[in-house]
Design a protein around this motif. Sequence first.
Motif, mmCIF file in Angstrom:
data_model
loop_
_atom_site.group_PDB
_atom_site.id
_atom_site.type_symbol
_atom_site.label_atom_id
_atom_site.label_comp_id
_atom_site.label_asym_id
_atom_site.label_seq_id
_atom_site.Cartn_x
_atom_site.Cartn_y
_atom_site.Cartn_z
ATOM 1 N N ILE A 168 0.862 -1.191 0.000
ATOM 2 C CA ILE A 168 0.000 0.000 0.000
ATOM 3 C C ILE A 168 0.893 1.234 0.000
ATOM 4 C CG2 ILE A 168 -1.754 1.287 1.285
ATOM 5 C CD1 ILE A 168 -2.893 -1.245 0.280
ATOM 6 N N SER A 169 0.581 2.234 -0.801
ATOM 7 C CA SER A 169 1.376 3.458 -0.860
ATOM 8 C C SER A 169 1.294 4.202 0.470
ATOM 9 C CB SER A 169 0.892 4.359 -1.994
ATOM 10 O OG SER A 169 -0.440 4.793 -1.752
ATOM 11 N N PRO A 170 2.274 5.065 0.778
ATOM 12 C CA PRO A 170 2.278 5.791 2.055
ATOM 13 C C PRO A 170 1.011 6.581 2.324
ATOM 14 C CG PRO A 170 4.407 6.005 0.980
ATOM 15 C CD PRO A 170 3.500 5.327 -0.001
ATOM 16 N N ASN A 171 0.386 7.145 1.276
ATOM 17 C CA ASN A 171 -0.847 7.905 1.495
ATOM 18 C C ASN A 171 -2.099 7.036 1.460
ATOM 19 O OD1 ASN A 171 -1.161 7.311 -1.209
ATOM 20 N ND2 ASN A 171 -1.128 9.429 -1.920
ATOM 21 N N GLY A 172 -1.905 5.740 1.301
ATOM 22 C CA GLY A 172 -3.027 4.814 1.314
ATOM 23 C C GLY A 172 -3.887 4.836 0.068
ATOM 24 N N ALA A 173 -3.444 5.522 -0.988
ATOM 25 C CA ALA A 173 -4.286 5.711 -2.175
ATOM 26 C C ALA A 173 -4.085 4.647 -3.237
ATOM 27 C CB ALA A 173 -4.036 7.085 -2.781
ATOM 28 N N TYR A 174 -2.963 3.925 -3.191
ATOM 29 C CA TYR A 174 -2.666 2.968 -4.252
ATOM 30 C C TYR A 174 -2.263 1.617 -3.669
ATOM 31 C CZ TYR A 174 -2.526 7.212 -7.059
ATOM 32 O OH TYR A 174 -2.851 8.403 -7.664
ATOM 33 N N LEU A 175 -2.626 0.606 -4.427
ATOM 34 C CA LEU A 175 -2.268 -0.763 -4.089
ATOM 35 C C LEU A 175 -1.525 -1.362 -5.274
ATOM 36 C CD1 LEU A 175 -2.600 -3.571 -2.593
ATOM 37 C CD2 LEU A 175 -4.759 -3.791 -3.849
ATOM 38 N N VAL A 176 -0.302 -1.840 -5.027
ATOM 39 C CA VAL A 176 0.426 -2.551 -6.065
ATOM 40 C C VAL A 176 0.545 -4.002 -5.608
ATOM 41 C CG1 VAL A 176 2.707 -1.958 -5.107
ATOM 42 C CG2 VAL A 176 2.502 -2.619 -7.499
ATOM 43 N N TYR A 177 0.332 -4.939 -6.539
ATOM 44 C CA TYR A 177 0.403 -6.339 -6.150
ATOM 45 C C TYR A 177 0.889 -7.195 -7.319
ATOM 46 C CZ TYR A 177 -4.247 -6.505 -8.386
ATOM 47 O OH TYR A 177 -5.306 -6.406 -9.259
ATOM 48 N N ALA A 178 1.590 -8.260 -6.950
ATOM 49 C CA ALA A 178 2.044 -9.257 -7.922
ATOM 50 C C ALA A 178 1.141 -10.474 -7.792
ATOM 51 C CB ALA A 178 3.494 -9.644 -7.647
ATOM 52 N N MET A 179 0.831 -11.110 -8.923
ATOM 53 C CA MET A 179 -0.043 -12.268 -8.878
ATOM 54 C C MET A 179 0.432 -13.323 -9.873
ATOM 55 S SD MET A 179 -3.397 -10.504 -10.658
ATOM 56 C CE MET A 179 -4.404 -11.943 -10.332
ATOM 57 N N GLN A 180 0.187 -14.559 -9.513
ATOM 58 C CA GLN A 180 0.646 -15.688 -10.322
ATOM 59 C C GLN A 180 -0.513 -16.276 -11.114
ATOM 60 O OE1 GLN A 180 2.382 -18.878 -8.055
ATOM 61 N NE2 GLN A 180 3.353 -19.815 -9.833
ATOM 62 N N ASN A 181 -0.240 -16.565 -12.377
ATOM 63 C CA ASN A 181 -1.215 -17.238 -13.234
ATOM 64 C C ASN A 181 -0.506 -18.420 -13.874
ATOM 65 O OD1 ASN A 181 -3.371 -17.967 -14.802
ATOM 66 N ND2 ASN A 181 -3.048 -16.346 -16.337
ATOM 67 N N LYS A 182 -0.715 -19.591 -13.275
ATOM 68 C CA LYS A 182 -0.014 -20.811 -13.680
ATOM 69 C C LYS A 182 1.492 -20.608 -13.519
ATOM 70 C CE LYS A 182 -3.696 -22.419 -16.720
ATOM 71 N NZ LYS A 182 -4.090 -22.842 -18.077
ATOM 72 N N LYS A 183 2.269 -20.540 -14.622
ATOM 73 C CA LYS A 183 3.720 -20.441 -14.510
ATOM 74 C C LYS A 183 4.256 -19.041 -14.781
ATOM 75 C CE LYS A 183 4.643 -25.274 -15.674
ATOM 76 N NZ LYS A 183 5.403 -26.189 -16.563
ATOM 77 N N THR A 184 3.370 -18.101 -14.971
ATOM 78 C CA THR A 184 3.809 -16.728 -15.228
ATOM 79 C C THR A 184 3.223 -15.780 -14.186
ATOM 80 O OG1 THR A 184 1.957 -16.266 -16.712
ATOM 81 C CG2 THR A 184 3.994 -17.156 -17.698
ATOM 82 N N TYR A 185 3.747 -14.550 -14.195
ATOM 83 C CA TYR A 185 3.348 -13.561 -13.202
ATOM 84 C C TYR A 185 2.937 -12.268 -13.903
ATOM 85 C CZ TYR A 185 5.757 -16.691 -9.968
ATOM 86 O OH TYR A 185 6.143 -17.797 -9.248
ATOM 87 N N ARG A 186 2.097 -11.522 -13.196
ATOM 88 C CA ARG A 186 1.725 -10.193 -13.675
ATOM 89 C C ARG A 186 1.730 -9.232 -12.489
ATOM 90 N NH1 ARG A 186 -4.248 -10.760 -16.001
ATOM 91 N NH2 ARG A 186 -3.105 -12.316 -17.229
ATOM 92 N N LEU A 187 1.933 -7.952 -12.785
ATOM 93 C CA LEU A 187 1.989 -6.929 -11.753
ATOM 94 C C LEU A 187 0.930 -5.876 -12.057
ATOM 95 C CD1 LEU A 187 3.827 -6.163 -9.261
ATOM 96 C CD2 LEU A 187 4.898 -4.510 -10.787
ATOM 97 N N CYS A 188 0.139 -5.547 -11.051
ATOM 98 C CA CYS A 188 -0.961 -4.597 -11.225
ATOM 99 C C CYS A 188 -0.880 -3.495 -10.178
ATOM 100 C CB CYS A 188 -2.305 -5.305 -11.096
ATOM 101 S SG CYS A 188 -2.560 -6.634 -12.285
#
Length: 887
Positions: A178-198
């Motif tokens: 979570i960003s310091p101001n609480g406004a944004y969420l960044v997360y990594a996620m797995q889909n089978k054998k690959t990853y994506r970042l949102c």
Amino acid sequence: MNSNLIVRTPYARAAYGFPWIVFFVLFLLLLPLLCQGQVGTQKRIEVKDYSQWGHLKLEQLSSNAQWASYSMQYDTGADTLFVRQTSGSLRYALPQARNSTFDQQNWLVALQGQELIILELSSGKRERITNVQSYAYSAVRNAFYILQKEASSHTQLLVRSSTRGKSSAIDGVTKFSISPNGAYLVYAMQNKKTYRLCIQDLALGTTKLILSDTVQDWDHFYWDKKSQAVAFLSKKNDSHPNMALYYYLLQEQKCFLLPTAAADGFPQGAQLYYDFQNKLLISDDLQRVFFSVIFPEQKQYPQDKDQVEIWNASDPQLFPASLGIQPYINLPKVAVWTPAKGRILPITSTAFPKLLLNGKQQLALISNPITLEPSVAQDVPRDYYLLNLDTGEQQLFLAKQSSTKGEIMPSPTGEYISYFKDKNWWIYTVATDTHTNLTAASGIVFDGKTSLLGGDNAFGNPGWTPHDQELLLYDQYDLWLFKADGSGYRQLTHGRTKRTQYRLIRLPDFSYGQSLYDGPVPMAYDLKKGLYLKARGYLEQSGYYLLKGKNKLEQIVYEEALVDQLIGNAAGTAFLYRQQSFETAPQVCFKKIGQASQTLYQSNPQQAKYFWGKASLFTFENSRKDILKAVLFYPAQYNPQKKYPMIVNIYSDQAYKRHLYTNPTVQSENGFNNTHYSLNDYFVLYPDIAHETQNVGASAVDCSVAAVQKVIAEGLVDPEKIGLLGHSFGGYETTYVLNKTKLFATGVAGGAITDLQRNYYSISWNYKRPQFWRFYDGTYKMNTSPLEDPELYRRNSPITYVDQLQTPLLLWSGKKDTQVNWSQSLEYYLALRQLKKKSIALFYPNGNHTLLQLQDQIDLNRRIKQWFDYYLKDQAAADWIVKGIKE
């Protein structure tokens, strides 16, 4: 009775102007009756009862100031987090809970093992979520983000709304931030054998894909101060053994990848490295990312532990510190990346391993702590160089400058660098490359004693006002403002007249300083918003004030007690703090501005069932007419008709212990607990010692004897039953004092230094350097070497006068002591043995400077108590004393 003896007691808190001595005399007359009245309700504490005592720590105050949290920690491991109303009776207990967070809707979340407890404060309803790896809170969404690992090894990010009490989940999330101001969420996620970042905009509820279809996961997310950018590292795996560094700008929605091996400027042979001490850092202008690298091919020497060690006299450091080569060769190095320009610049190196950054992270101050070695200084001076992070240009900035923490400080905007030199504060102006002595014309003294056994240092430069307009400085008592251009200065507090010291704090005040690489974070304080100050009075009063307007001090709390751990709500209208004295266990106190304080929680309430001692502070004079302080702890069942034995514990300034609540224990690392002795019919005295330059031993005799004579004159103790005790430097003082006076019936010296010349030519293995510095700007105040003045060292060494000792002495030391070589105690023991003095030495094979193993602690505490009981109470001697001492 001498009216100077008892300055303050818990039973006589009259105003200064009232003849408080009347209260004290009445107290002495009434005390036997009071004690008789307590017989039916109080009892003597046994050692088996000590495990009931715990340690109080404040945690948080909710933003609306309606709830407070605090924890109790016990040696038995029965730790508990408590949550209670500040103006009500509701209270909750969460055993073994940690990392608690209040939200804005009167919910509390805490980890309990691998379970997350979600507590609805108004109703007490609890929800438990299992297999939780981590969580964070966003005030923007009033939601808790919980990373949960399910039984099938599948992970998900559970979003628990505290507004609606509902949950949603994002499957496959491996890491989030979570960003310091609480406004944004960044997360990594797995889909089978690959990853994506949102990344998700929590206010708008929109989500953007940053990276996708990669074979590496991500970790270690670090945001800039204003939540405008985030940097992160990829994880290693079998097919990708090295990390990768990414940088994402939110407004531009652009992601950069740091080129490594093929990049211009990337250190040759280096690999990206996660350094938990020097984490990723984004510059304030978002133009630079600071990161760490290692050189895996470089190795330390000697490789073979049986290989001969070559100790060269020309080496800047001793062999143990340098291992025959530069000591920093294998430590991670810091570099900076400018993504927009694709440029990489190494900053630290083996030649310049230490780093400070200026306020805007445009300039680096680099130095090498060993280039001016060998040195007798505690903090070896350094040559500081300025490195321009845009051009790579490097120039000498300061030569032979003190490296003492806090004596060089970049300003928050980066326009200036302040430093302390030649007993004055100076300003370096970056734009004009000029140095200005800021304080010489003021006549104010800005340095003095800042530590128990150290020499004189600057009292401190806590920060600046906004836009680097003024520099904040401390003298011994007060806070000053000096204009950065040298045009003037003004005094913000006026503590000197009352001998009250004021120091700036940031809430919560847990005394944790912020650091950036090898220096402090440049701080800016806005006087218009008010400054929080911690206050300490000459008679050990303490508390907090708010400095507002034109030097107007508003008292938050100031008591004849030890007050600390101040926590305030966001509005600054309510405060939580901890208060204690020797007589009263730490309390959780709550105060609203304009209202009286209230006690929310009293720790260790079981104390009321037992007899307990009291403490008083008094002043005394040494032979030089210095006015010194001492703390006297009374026996728990004090009877003024009786004279008691007393133990004198010596070291340096110890008056601060007046209000320190000390849990009773027989597991002290140094073998002594003043509360334990107070509960066992002893007086305990802690006198301040004024150490004279080149006369440390004699001044210890002078001050300790003067303090004891003051107590004897009051008729409180048996003058034939006084013992002396000290550890480390206090052990040195103890052995020296006992040789020079017959005032004490016995003594105990732990980890003692007994021969100053041998100690001078020894190594402090903790620091891997010679002990020289302790004799110059440290403990012993010799300011010369044994070669230059051997008689000075002989005169101040206990071993010189060991033949004069007529007092039974118990010595103890750990045979693995890396601070004071145990041979110092051994050699003193051998001298006593040859002289047929009454002495026993205890050597603990696995003990260090203090004893860390539980069985050693219990053994030492028991033996010291048996020793004092035998010599000061005439109790039967334990077998080990009978065998060791022939009467």
